[in-house]
Design a protein around this motif. Structure first.
Motif, PDB file in Angstrom:
ATOM      1  N   ILE A   1       1.123  -1.042   0.498  1.00 42.46           N
ATOM      2  CA  ILE A   1       0.559  -0.346   0.047  1.00 42.46           C
ATOM      3  C   ILE A   1       0.704   1.432  -0.288  1.00 42.46           C
ATOM      4  O   ILE A   1       0.825   1.535  -0.817  1.00 42.46           O
ATOM      5  CB  ILE A   1      -1.064   0.187   1.187  1.00 42.46           C
ATOM      6  CG1 ILE A   1      -1.928  -0.832   0.454  1.00 42.46           C
ATOM      7  CG2 ILE A   1      -1.529   1.547   1.666  1.00 42.46           C
ATOM      8  CD1 ILE A   1      -3.027  -1.174   2.265  1.00 42.46           C
ATOM      9  N   HIS A   2       1.633   1.018   0.508  1.00 43.45           N
ATOM     10  CA  HIS A   2       2.733   2.285   1.207  1.00 43.45           C
ATOM     11  C   HIS A   2       3.605   2.893   0.038  1.00 43.45           C
ATOM     12  O   HIS A   2       3.415   3.875  -0.822  1.00 43.45           O
ATOM     13  CB  HIS A   2       3.865   2.699   2.878  1.00 43.45           C
ATOM     14  CG  HIS A   2       2.750   2.320   3.727  1.00 43.45           C
ATOM     15  ND1 HIS A   2       1.944   3.768   3.874  1.00 43.45           N
ATOM     16  CD2 HIS A   2       2.567   1.678   4.433  1.00 43.45           C
ATOM     17  CE1 HIS A   2       1.494   3.798   5.008  1.00 43.45           C
ATOM     18  NE2 HIS A   2       2.049   1.852   5.369  1.00 43.45           N
ATOM     19  N   LEU A   3       4.202   1.574  -0.816  1.00 41.39           N
ATOM     20  CA  LEU A   3       5.040   0.815  -2.040  1.00 41.39           C
ATOM     21  C   LEU A   3       3.476   2.175  -3.153  1.00 41.39           C
ATOM     22  O   LEU A   3       5.011   3.021  -3.614  1.00 41.39           O
ATOM     23  CB  LEU A   3       5.027   0.320  -2.097  1.00 41.39           C
ATOM     24  CG  LEU A   3       6.594   0.456  -3.748  1.00 41.39           C
ATOM     25  CD1 LEU A   3       7.361   1.132  -3.590  1.00 41.39           C
ATOM     26  CD2 LEU A   3       6.454  -0.903  -3.523  1.00 41.39           C
ATOM     27  N   LEU A   4       2.960   2.390  -3.588  1.00 43.74           N
ATOM     28  CA  LEU A   4       2.024   2.831  -4.397  1.00 43.74           C
ATOM     29  C   LEU A   4       1.661   4.099  -4.212  1.00 43.74           C
ATOM     30  O   LEU A   4       1.261   4.814  -5.413  1.00 43.74           O
ATOM     31  CB  LEU A   4       0.565   1.126  -3.983  1.00 43.74           C
ATOM     32  CG  LEU A   4      -0.414   1.425  -5.006  1.00 43.74           C
ATOM     33  CD1 LEU A   4       0.296   1.823  -6.705  1.00 43.74           C
ATOM     34  CD2 LEU A   4      -1.459   0.690  -5.577  1.00 43.74           C
TER      35      LEU A   4
ATOM     36  N   THR B   1      -5.068   2.486  -4.537  1.00 42.25           N
ATOM     37  CA  THR B   1      -4.587   2.179  -2.902  1.00 42.25           C
ATOM     38  C   THR B   1      -5.222   2.857  -2.457  1.00 42.25           C
ATOM     39  O   THR B   1      -5.415   1.984  -1.514  1.00 42.25           O
ATOM     40  CB  THR B   1      -3.669   3.349  -3.176  1.00 42.25           C
ATOM     41  OG1 THR B   1      -2.526   3.733  -3.899  1.00 42.25           O
ATOM     42  CG2 THR B   1      -2.959   3.571  -1.269  1.00 42.25           C
ATOM     43  N   LEU B   2      -6.379   3.391  -2.591  1.00 39.88           N
ATOM     44  CA  LEU B   2      -8.241   3.825  -1.598  1.00 39.88           C
ATOM     45  C   LEU B   2      -8.512   2.475  -1.813  1.00 39.88           C
ATOM     46  O   LEU B   2      -8.827   2.971  -0.425  1.00 39.88           O
ATOM     47  CB  LEU B   2      -9.077   5.117  -1.705  1.00 39.88           C
ATOM     48  CG  LEU B   2      -7.967   6.337  -1.695  1.00 39.88           C
ATOM     49  CD1 LEU B   2      -8.671   8.045  -2.395  1.00 39.88           C
ATOM     50  CD2 LEU B   2      -7.944   6.660  -0.493  1.00 39.88           C
ATOM     51  N   PHE B   3      -8.633   1.804  -2.731  1.00 44.51           N
ATOM     52  CA  PHE B   3      -9.251   0.169  -2.868  1.00 44.51           C
ATOM     53  C   PHE B   3      -8.898  -0.577  -1.517  1.00 44.51           C
ATOM     54  O   PHE B   3      -9.809  -1.094  -1.258  1.00 44.51           O
ATOM     55  CB  PHE B   3      -9.326   0.216  -4.301  1.00 44.51           C
ATOM     56  CG  PHE B   3     -10.046  -1.744  -4.299  1.00 44.51           C
ATOM     57  CD1 PHE B   3     -11.142  -1.821  -3.965  1.00 44.51           C
ATOM     58  CD2 PHE B   3      -8.630  -2.043  -4.473  1.00 44.51           C
ATOM     59  CE1 PHE B   3     -11.814  -3.054  -3.995  1.00 44.51           C
ATOM     60  CE2 PHE B   3      -9.382  -3.966  -3.948  1.00 44.51           C
ATOM     61  CZ  PHE B   3     -11.417  -4.090  -4.021  1.00 44.51           C
ATOM     62  N   PHE B   4      -7.127  -0.945  -2.073  1.00 42.70           N
ATOM     63  CA  PHE B   4      -6.864  -1.614  -0.760  1.00 42.70           C
ATOM     64  C   PHE B   4      -6.848  -1.515   0.539  1.00 42.70           C
ATOM     65  O   PHE B   4      -6.806  -2.229   1.276  1.00 42.70           O
ATOM     66  CB  PHE B   4      -4.855  -1.281  -1.793  1.00 42.70           C
ATOM     67  CG  PHE B   4      -4.750  -1.861  -2.704  1.00 42.70           C
ATOM     68  CD1 PHE B   4      -5.455  -2.956  -3.538  1.00 42.70           C
ATOM     69  CD2 PHE B   4      -3.368  -1.757  -3.336  1.00 42.70           C
ATOM     70  CE1 PHE B   4      -4.852  -3.985  -3.932  1.00 42.70           C
ATOM     71  CE2 PHE B   4      -3.176  -2.396  -3.960  1.00 42.70           C
ATOM     72  CZ  PHE B   4      -3.764  -3.807  -5.196  1.00 42.70           C
ATOM     73  N   ILE B   5      -6.515   0.498   0.821  1.00 41.42           N
ATOM     74  CA  ILE B   5      -7.158   0.328   2.443  1.00 41.42           C
ATOM     75  C   ILE B   5      -8.383   0.495   2.761  1.00 41.42           C
ATOM     76  O   ILE B   5      -8.257  -0.328   4.032  1.00 41.42           O
ATOM     77  CB  ILE B   5      -6.096   2.465   2.307  1.00 41.42           C
ATOM     78  CG1 ILE B   5      -5.235   2.264   2.355  1.00 41.42           C
ATOM     79  CG2 ILE B   5      -7.093   2.883   3.655  1.00 41.42           C
ATOM     80  CD1 ILE B   5      -4.691   3.801   1.972  1.00 41.42           C
ATOM     81  N   GLY B   6      -9.237   0.584   1.636  1.00 40.06           N
ATOM     82  CA  GLY B   6     -10.528   0.043   2.445  1.00 40.06           C
ATOM     83  C   GLY B   6     -10.389  -0.965   2.487  1.00 40.06           C
ATOM     84  O   GLY B   6     -11.397  -1.592   3.801  1.00 40.06           O
ATOM     85  N   SER B   7      -9.866  -1.617   2.056  1.00 34.35           N
ATOM     86  CA  SER B   7     -10.367  -3.528   1.777  1.00 34.35           C
ATOM     87  C   SER B   7      -9.384  -4.063   3.003  1.00 34.35           C
ATOM     88  O   SER B   7      -9.310  -4.805   3.743  1.00 34.35           O
ATOM     89  CB  SER B   7      -9.534  -3.976   0.879  1.00 34.35           C
ATOM     90  OG  SER B   7      -8.036  -3.915   0.722  1.00 34.35           O
ATOM     91  N   THR B   8      -9.055  -2.457   4.142  1.00 32.76           N
ATOM     92  CA  THR B   8      -8.731  -3.661   5.341  1.00 32.76           C
ATOM     93  C   THR B   8      -8.877  -2.877   6.584  1.00 32.76           C
ATOM     94  O   THR B   8      -8.140  -3.506   7.732  1.00 32.76           O
ATOM     95  CB  THR B   8      -6.875  -3.155   5.429  1.00 32.76           C
ATOM     96  OG1 THR B   8      -6.579  -1.484   5.325  1.00 32.76           O
ATOM     97  CG2 THR B   8      -5.464  -3.598   4.425  1.00 32.76           C
ATOM     98  N   LEU B   9      -9.418  -2.522   6.082  1.00 26.79           N
ATOM     99  CA  LEU B   9     -10.653  -2.174   6.964  1.00 26.79           C
ATOM    100  C   LEU B   9     -12.116  -2.757   7.087  1.00 26.79           C
ATOM    101  O   LEU B   9     -12.206  -3.782   6.275  1.00 26.79           O
ATOM    102  CB  LEU B   9     -11.264  -0.301   6.837  1.00 26.79           C
ATOM    103  CG  LEU B   9     -10.593   0.957   7.175  1.00 26.79           C
ATOM    104  CD1 LEU B   9     -11.233   1.818   6.522  1.00 26.79           C
ATOM    105  CD2 LEU B   9      -9.500   0.997   8.450  1.00 26.79           C
TER     106      LEU B   9
END
Length: 311
Positions: free
Chosen positions: A55-58, A270-278
């Motif tokens: 996530i941070h790399l992307l 990135t935002l999709f990935f962040i949302g999927s970690t919630l």
């Protein structure tokens, strides 16, 4: 809820298809974040164990890509306009955070994590000061959960308020950079508002992120830990290099629109990935007192910076 699609292969297929859709122009930043959260709730994130490191790399690669859409004079002007407000906001949040931590009787380390995350750049600031103050894993997770939750809310309400108040592109970009915690949500909200807002927000937010260095140094003194190193956000240097290349080498002018378009797609992903970690389980870990402190800090910085920018 994760039994909604019990087959793991099918879950992975659904996740990948949605991730690819987030790279298209049809999916906006808020929708990408929402899609990730819905996936987490309904079927679970089949790649959660491996996703955090990417996530941070992307995010960093995408931000560097946005640098190719900026010229040096634009970057300097944006940085100049946001400097005083950045300093004022960081001092205000850190001092108010200390006071609220005492009022709510929170653990010193937890209140400091929330304050640093709100004052500078969300999860990145929490990650930077954590090795210095050495909180336990639960405190780090709690701080990150609160920050990412408020970021998610900001991604929806900031553009709505901006349109309601008829903020200019520059005003809105500056407000996003000051009032929203994490860089991903800053560029997501600003990108939804307009490209000029995105350029201002990205530049001011990255200049703000550099304050991790002096704040980390002060943190060492407060917590009396001189052995820990300061985690410098080196990707900001690549962002500056991208601006310089776009400004002084005409050849990059021909590809800047393509690169910035790809970068904005990367930010949506990135935002999709962040949302999927919630998930509902993560949100349930957030206590009322830490959340109340974070919300008060966020309201103060959001309203205060908005009034400053408007008047």
């Amino acid at each position: 809820m994760k039994d909604f699609i019990p087959n793991n292969t099918l879950r992975k297929t659904v996740f990948i298809v949605l991730a690819v859709l987030c790279l298209t122009p049809w999916i906006s930043s808020p929708i990408a974040l929402t899609a990730g959260f819905v996936v987490a709730v309904l079927i679970g994130n089949p790649f959660e164990k491996h996703l955090h490191q990417y996530i941070h790399l992307l995010l960093q690669v995408s931000i560097v890509g946005l640098g190719f859409g900026l010229r040096l004079d634009e970057a300097l002007q944006a940085g100049k306009s946001g400097f005083l407000l950045t300093v004022m906001s960081i001092i205000t949040v850190m001092v108010l955070g200390y006071v609220l931590g005492r009022v709510f009787k929170l653990e010193k380390k937890l209140s400091y994590l929330i304050s640093a995350g709100t004052a500078i750049c969300g999860g990145s600031a929490i990650a930077a000061v954590s090795p210095i103050i050495k909180p336990d894993t639960k405190e780090i997770s709690l701080g990150l959960a609160i920050v990412f939750t408020l970021n998610s809310v900001a991604l929806f309400i900031y553009p709505a308020i901006g349109h309601l108040l008829h903020l200019s592109q520059e005003q809105f970009g500056l407000w996003c950079a000051i009032g929203i915690h994490d860089t991903s949500s800053v560029v997501g909200a600003a990108g939804k508002y307009g490209y000029e807002a995105l350029k201002t927000a990205t530049t001011v937010k990255l200049a703000r992120a550099l304050w991790i260095i002096p704040v980390s140094a002060i943190t060492m003194l407060i917590f009396k830990n001189k052995k820990s190193g300061v985690k410098v956000p080196w990707f900001i240097g690549w962002f500056i290099l991208a601006i310089l290349l776009n400004t002084y080498l005409p050849v990059f002018g021909h590809i800047s629109s393509t690169v910035t378009s790809l970068a904005r797609s990367g930010l949506n992903l990135t935002l999709f990935f962040i949302g999927s970690t919630l998930s509902v389980q993560v949100l349930k870990t957030i206590g009322m007192k830490p959340l109340a402190m974070a919300v008060i800090l966020w309201i103060v910085i959001s309203v205060g910076s908005l009034l400053y920018i408007m008047y």
